[in-house]
Write a protein that holds these residues in place. Structure first.
Motif, PDB file in Angstrom:
ATOM      1  N   LEU A 212       7.782  -0.930   0.785  1.00 30.23           N
ATOM      2  CA  LEU A 212       6.200  -0.870   1.351  1.00 30.23           C
ATOM      3  C   LEU A 212       5.214  -1.650   0.217  1.00 30.23           C
ATOM      4  O   LEU A 212       5.896  -1.644  -1.083  1.00 30.23           O
ATOM      5  N   MET A 213       4.245  -2.401   0.460  1.00 32.76           N
ATOM      6  CA  MET A 213       3.538  -3.190  -0.302  1.00 32.76           C
ATOM      7  C   MET A 213       2.042  -2.538  -0.172  1.00 32.76           C
ATOM      8  O   MET A 213       1.552  -2.463   0.702  1.00 32.76           O
ATOM      9  N   PHE A 214       1.542  -2.604  -1.512  1.00 36.14           N
ATOM     10  CA  PHE A 214       0.142  -1.960  -1.629  1.00 36.14           C
ATOM     11  C   PHE A 214      -0.773  -2.983  -2.399  1.00 36.14           C
ATOM     12  O   PHE A 214      -0.323  -3.548  -3.357  1.00 36.14           O
ATOM     13  N   THR A 215      -1.777  -3.509  -1.664  1.00 38.87           N
ATOM     14  CA  THR A 215      -2.611  -4.595  -2.337  1.00 38.87           C
ATOM     15  C   THR A 215      -3.867  -4.092  -2.182  1.00 38.87           C
ATOM     16  O   THR A 215      -4.507  -4.054  -1.290  1.00 38.87           O
ATOM     17  N   ASP A 216      -4.299  -3.546  -3.578  1.00 39.80           N
ATOM     18  CA  ASP A 216      -5.983  -3.080  -3.504  1.00 39.80           C
ATOM     19  C   ASP A 216      -6.230  -1.995  -2.589  1.00 39.80           C
ATOM     20  O   ASP A 216      -7.137  -2.066  -1.816  1.00 39.80           O
ATOM     21  N   VAL A 217      -5.387  -1.155  -2.336  1.00 36.69           N
ATOM     22  CA  VAL A 217      -5.613   0.140  -1.467  1.00 36.69           C
ATOM     23  C   VAL A 217      -6.401   1.143  -1.898  1.00 36.69           C
ATOM     24  O   VAL A 217      -6.254   1.397  -3.188  1.00 36.69           O
ATOM     25  N   LYS A 218      -7.493   1.304  -1.411  1.00 33.13           N
ATOM     26  CA  LYS A 218      -8.695   2.372  -2.084  1.00 33.13           C
ATOM     27  C   LYS A 218      -8.019   3.698  -1.514  1.00 33.13           C
ATOM     28  O   LYS A 218      -8.082   3.764  -0.280  1.00 33.13           O
ATOM     29  N   VAL A 219      -7.675   4.652  -2.702  1.00 32.40           N
ATOM     30  CA  VAL A 219      -7.145   5.770  -2.169  1.00 32.40           C
ATOM     31  C   VAL A 219      -8.324   6.907  -2.666  1.00 32.40           C
ATOM     32  O   VAL A 219      -8.576   6.890  -3.763  1.00 32.40           O
ATOM     33  N   PRO A 220      -9.107   7.634  -1.754  1.00 36.50           N
ATOM     34  CA  PRO A 220     -10.027   8.485  -2.157  1.00 36.50           C
ATOM     35  C   PRO A 220      -9.366   9.494  -3.260  1.00 36.50           C
ATOM     36  O   PRO A 220      -7.962   9.982  -3.080  1.00 36.50           O
ATOM     37  N   LYS A 221     -10.089  10.027  -4.098  1.00 40.52           N
ATOM     38  CA  LYS A 221      -9.743  11.117  -5.354  1.00 40.52           C
ATOM     39  C   LYS A 221      -9.016  12.203  -4.752  1.00 40.52           C
ATOM     40  O   LYS A 221      -8.153  12.736  -5.062  1.00 40.52           O
ATOM     41  N   GLU A 222      -9.847  12.516  -3.464  1.00 33.84           N
ATOM     42  CA  GLU A 222      -9.335  13.871  -2.821  1.00 33.84           C
ATOM     43  C   GLU A 222      -7.885  13.870  -2.169  1.00 33.84           C
ATOM     44  O   GLU A 222      -7.218  14.638  -1.979  1.00 33.84           O
ATOM     45  N   ASN A 223      -7.258  12.545  -2.152  1.00 36.03           N
ATOM     46  CA  ASN A 223      -5.767  12.356  -1.902  1.00 36.03           C
ATOM     47  C   ASN A 223      -4.634  12.655  -2.981  1.00 36.03           C
ATOM     48  O   ASN A 223      -3.726  12.279  -2.996  1.00 36.03           O
ATOM     49  N   ARG A 224      -5.350  12.718  -4.263  1.00 43.63           N
ATOM     50  CA  ARG A 224      -4.377  13.036  -5.271  1.00 43.63           C
ATOM     51  C   ARG A 224      -3.856  14.529  -5.203  1.00 43.63           C
ATOM     52  O   ARG A 224      -4.614  15.279  -4.934  1.00 43.63           O
ATOM     53  N   ILE A 225      -2.487  14.438  -5.509  1.00 40.86           N
ATOM     54  CA  ILE A 225      -1.851  15.861  -5.457  1.00 40.86           C
ATOM     55  C   ILE A 225      -1.863  16.302  -7.052  1.00 40.86           C
ATOM     56  O   ILE A 225      -1.394  15.852  -7.766  1.00 40.86           O
ATOM     57  N   GLY A 226      -2.416  17.657  -7.109  1.00 44.17           N
ATOM     58  CA  GLY A 226      -2.469  18.159  -8.300  1.00 44.17           C
ATOM     59  C   GLY A 226      -3.404  17.632  -9.431  1.00 44.17           C
ATOM     60  O   GLY A 226      -3.992  16.626  -9.115  1.00 44.17           O
ATOM     61  N   GLU A 227      -3.467  18.184 -10.459  1.00 48.30           N
ATOM     62  CA  GLU A 227      -4.135  17.444 -11.663  1.00 48.30           C
ATOM     63  C   GLU A 227      -3.997  16.268 -11.871  1.00 48.30           C
ATOM     64  O   GLU A 227      -2.695  15.526 -11.697  1.00 48.30           O
ATOM     65  N   ASP A 228      -4.794  15.503 -12.616  1.00 47.95           N
ATOM     66  CA  ASP A 228      -4.724  14.056 -13.263  1.00 47.95           C
ATOM     67  C   ASP A 228      -3.371  14.113 -13.989  1.00 47.95           C
ATOM     68  O   ASP A 228      -2.968  15.112 -15.054  1.00 47.95           O
ATOM     69  N   GLY A 229      -2.335  13.109 -13.816  1.00 44.31           N
ATOM     70  CA  GLY A 229      -1.135  13.032 -14.586  1.00 44.31           C
ATOM     71  C   GLY A 229       0.048  14.217 -14.085  1.00 44.31           C
ATOM     72  O   GLY A 229       1.201  14.114 -14.881  1.00 44.31           O
ATOM     73  N   PHE A 230      -0.186  14.655 -12.943  1.00 49.06           N
ATOM     74  CA  PHE A 230       0.878  15.589 -12.558  1.00 49.06           C
ATOM     75  C   PHE A 230       1.910  15.049 -11.678  1.00 49.06           C
ATOM     76  O   PHE A 230       2.944  15.416 -11.512  1.00 49.06           O
ATOM     77  N   GLY A 231       1.833  13.665 -11.415  1.00 51.18           N
ATOM     78  CA  GLY A 231       2.653  12.812 -10.470  1.00 51.18           C
ATOM     79  C   GLY A 231       4.025  12.990 -10.654  1.00 51.18           C
ATOM     80  O   GLY A 231       4.796  13.026  -9.855  1.00 51.18           O
ATOM     81  N   PHE A 232       4.460  12.782 -11.883  1.00 50.23           N
ATOM     82  CA  PHE A 232       5.905  12.669 -12.317  1.00 50.23           C
ATOM     83  C   PHE A 232       6.580  14.070 -12.260  1.00 50.23           C
ATOM     84  O   PHE A 232       7.391  14.341 -11.479  1.00 50.23           O
ATOM     85  N   LYS A 233       5.885  15.079 -12.616  1.00 47.30           N
ATOM     86  CA  LYS A 233       6.247  16.449 -12.389  1.00 47.30           C
ATOM     87  C   LYS A 233       6.474  16.736 -11.129  1.00 47.30           C
ATOM     88  O   LYS A 233       7.384  17.518 -10.686  1.00 47.30           O
ATOM     89  N   PHE A 234       5.403  16.578 -10.212  1.00 48.80           N
ATOM     90  CA  PHE A 234       5.461  16.763  -8.897  1.00 48.80           C
ATOM     91  C   PHE A 234       6.566  15.966  -8.250  1.00 48.80           C
ATOM     92  O   PHE A 234       7.342  16.641  -7.593  1.00 48.80           O
TER      93      PHE A 234
END
Ligand code: CAA
Ligand code: FAD
Length: 380
Positions: A212-234
């Protein structure tokens, strides 16, 4: 842990068995050969409740326990491991991840559709240079205030083209290492998101693996799962359960190969008797049956740990390590028991042997499972 299955668990296992026999078996050889995604079969699996088995019924799921999921995964995988990997990713990575850590809005918007199979999900952690070493993320999600700007490439993504929702892991703050990683929900069709060509694979050829390729994809903040920085633990927490799904897939591949080998050994004759009467073959069957039961116990143990809210990092990794290694051995022996007939497609065991291989690789290779298990043991 209770080794007796409940009536409900038996009913679910039997329903999965019937579905696999009647809907997945016809055409499984052709789908493998043509690398054809089982679209219609997956749609029916959604209708029957196999795509969101453990999700709370209030989000459209089946509200079942993890043991029921293991049993259903085994039955589906006996016949078609390409269909079961779709089921595994959707259930234990995407639905579980969203249900455990998503906001109520994310659950209403995405989980309700994923749990019913209306849409399929994908889990996107691996990259060209980051497989086992999953913290080395090159995909970036730069914080732009109300949105993230996503750039990079993900590799080997199951359901890559067929998914409608993608959980994408990306680095926001490189200085913070794994604590600067986020998990974002991406929808198919977002501007700048492209799906690469389909991989031509050794096994699980009916499944849909793409970069999958992502080029300047605008992702709204409400699409983040969990707190900022939680992605690896997730990702790690989600994969701990995902490994129970893949362990059950490996178990199913092995059970399928064993059942075919047992039947064949009672029919094929050499030197005036059925080949199962040769001790060399009978002992292979004894080994296969024993290892399959051991793997099933490990899968159910991990499932029970998860349902009882105990730590299942170690039991899930043990189940996956054991079941994957066992599946490769059992499927290879099943081909051997079939002799030359095992080497051609009509007898199914060559496909099961090719499918078994991937269980030693994805959702953490066997070597990575040993890292997880040994770290747990050494930490006490
Ligand atoms: N739960 C919660 N947190 C966890 C965790 C878990 N199970 N495992 C690790 N962490 C945390 C650690 O505590 C640590 O955080 P702190 O610094 O705050 O303590 C952080 O994550 C980093 O952990 P490590 O230092 O252990 O990280 P590492 O770089 O040594 O890597 C690893 C650990 C287990 C090898 C990990 O990188 C890994 O699992 N690699 C394999 C990747 C994988 O399985 N990919 C599968 C992709 S999906 C897929 O394959 C789907 C499919 O096929 C169908
Ligand atoms: P590498 O990490 O490069 O490993 C190469 C070899 O080195 C392996 O044998 C490995 O065990 C060994 N190795 C590496 N590091 C160590 C170490 N520290 N100690 C001992 N041995 C080590 N990923 C997703 O994110 N989502 C998906 O949906 C998905 N689906 C997949 C479907 C298929 C068909 C395939 C093939 C892969 C899929 N993957 C997916 C990616 C998969 O999880 C990775 O391939 C896997 O984690 C291994 O990473 P790698 O291929 O980069 O191998």
């Amino acid at each position: 842990m209770d080794f007796n299955l409940t009536e409900e668990q038996i009913m679910i296992r039997d329903a999965a068995r019937d579905f696999a026999q009647s809907e997945l078996l016809p055409g499984v050889i052709e789908r493998d050969e043509k690398q054809e995604f089982p679209t219609e079969q997956i749609r029916k699996m959604g209708e029957l409740g196999f795509m969101g088995m453990m999700v709370d019924p209030k989000y459209g799921g089946g509200g079942m326990d993890t043991a029921s999921y293991v049993l259903a995964m085994e039955e589906i995988s006996k016949i078609d491991a390409s269909a079961s990997v779709v089921m595994s990713v959707n259930n234990s990575l995407v639905c579980w991840g969203l249900e455990a850590f998503g906001t109520e809005e994310q659950k209403q918007k995405y989980l309700t559709k994923l749990a019913t199979g209306e849409i399929i999900g994908a889990f996107c952690l691996s990259e060209p240079e980051a497989g086992s070493d999953a913290t080395s993320q090159s995909t970036t999600a730069i914080d732009k205030g109300d949105h993230y700007l996503l750039n990079g490439t993900k590799n080997w993504i199951t359901n890559g083209n067929t998914a409608g929702v993608y959980l994408v892991i990306a680095q926001t703050d490189i200085e913070k290492g794994h604590k600067g990683i986020n998990a974002l929900i991406i929808e198919k069709g977002m501007e700048g998101f492209e799906v690469g060509p389909k991989e031509n694979k050794l096994g699980i050829r009916g499944s849909d693996t793409h970069s999958l390729m992502f080029t300047d994809v605008k992702v709204p903040k409400e699409n983040r799962i969990g707190e900022d920085g939680f992605g690896f633990k997730f990702a790690m927490k989600t994969l701990a359960g995902g490994r129970i799904g893949i362990a059950s897939q490996a178990l199913g591949i092995a059970s399928g190969a064993y059942e075919l080998a047992l039947k064949y050994s009672k029919e094929r004759k050499s030197f005036g008797t059925e080949i199962c009467n040769h001790q060399a073959i009978a002992f292979k069957l004894a080994d296969m049956a024993t290892h399959i039961v051991a793997a099933r116990m490990l899968c159910l143990k991990a499932a029970s740990d998860k349902d009882e809210k105990k730590n299942y990092d170690q039991s899930g990794a043990m189940a996956k390590l054991y079941a994957a290694e066992m599946a490769m051995n059992v499927a290879t022996e099943a081909v051997q028991i079939h002799g030359g007939y095992g080497f051609v497609k009509e007898y199914h065991v060559e496909r099961l042997m090719r499918d078994a291989k991937i269980t030693q690789i994805y959702e953490g290779t066997s070597e990575i499972q040993k890292i997880v298990i040994s770290r747990n043991i050494l930490r006490g």
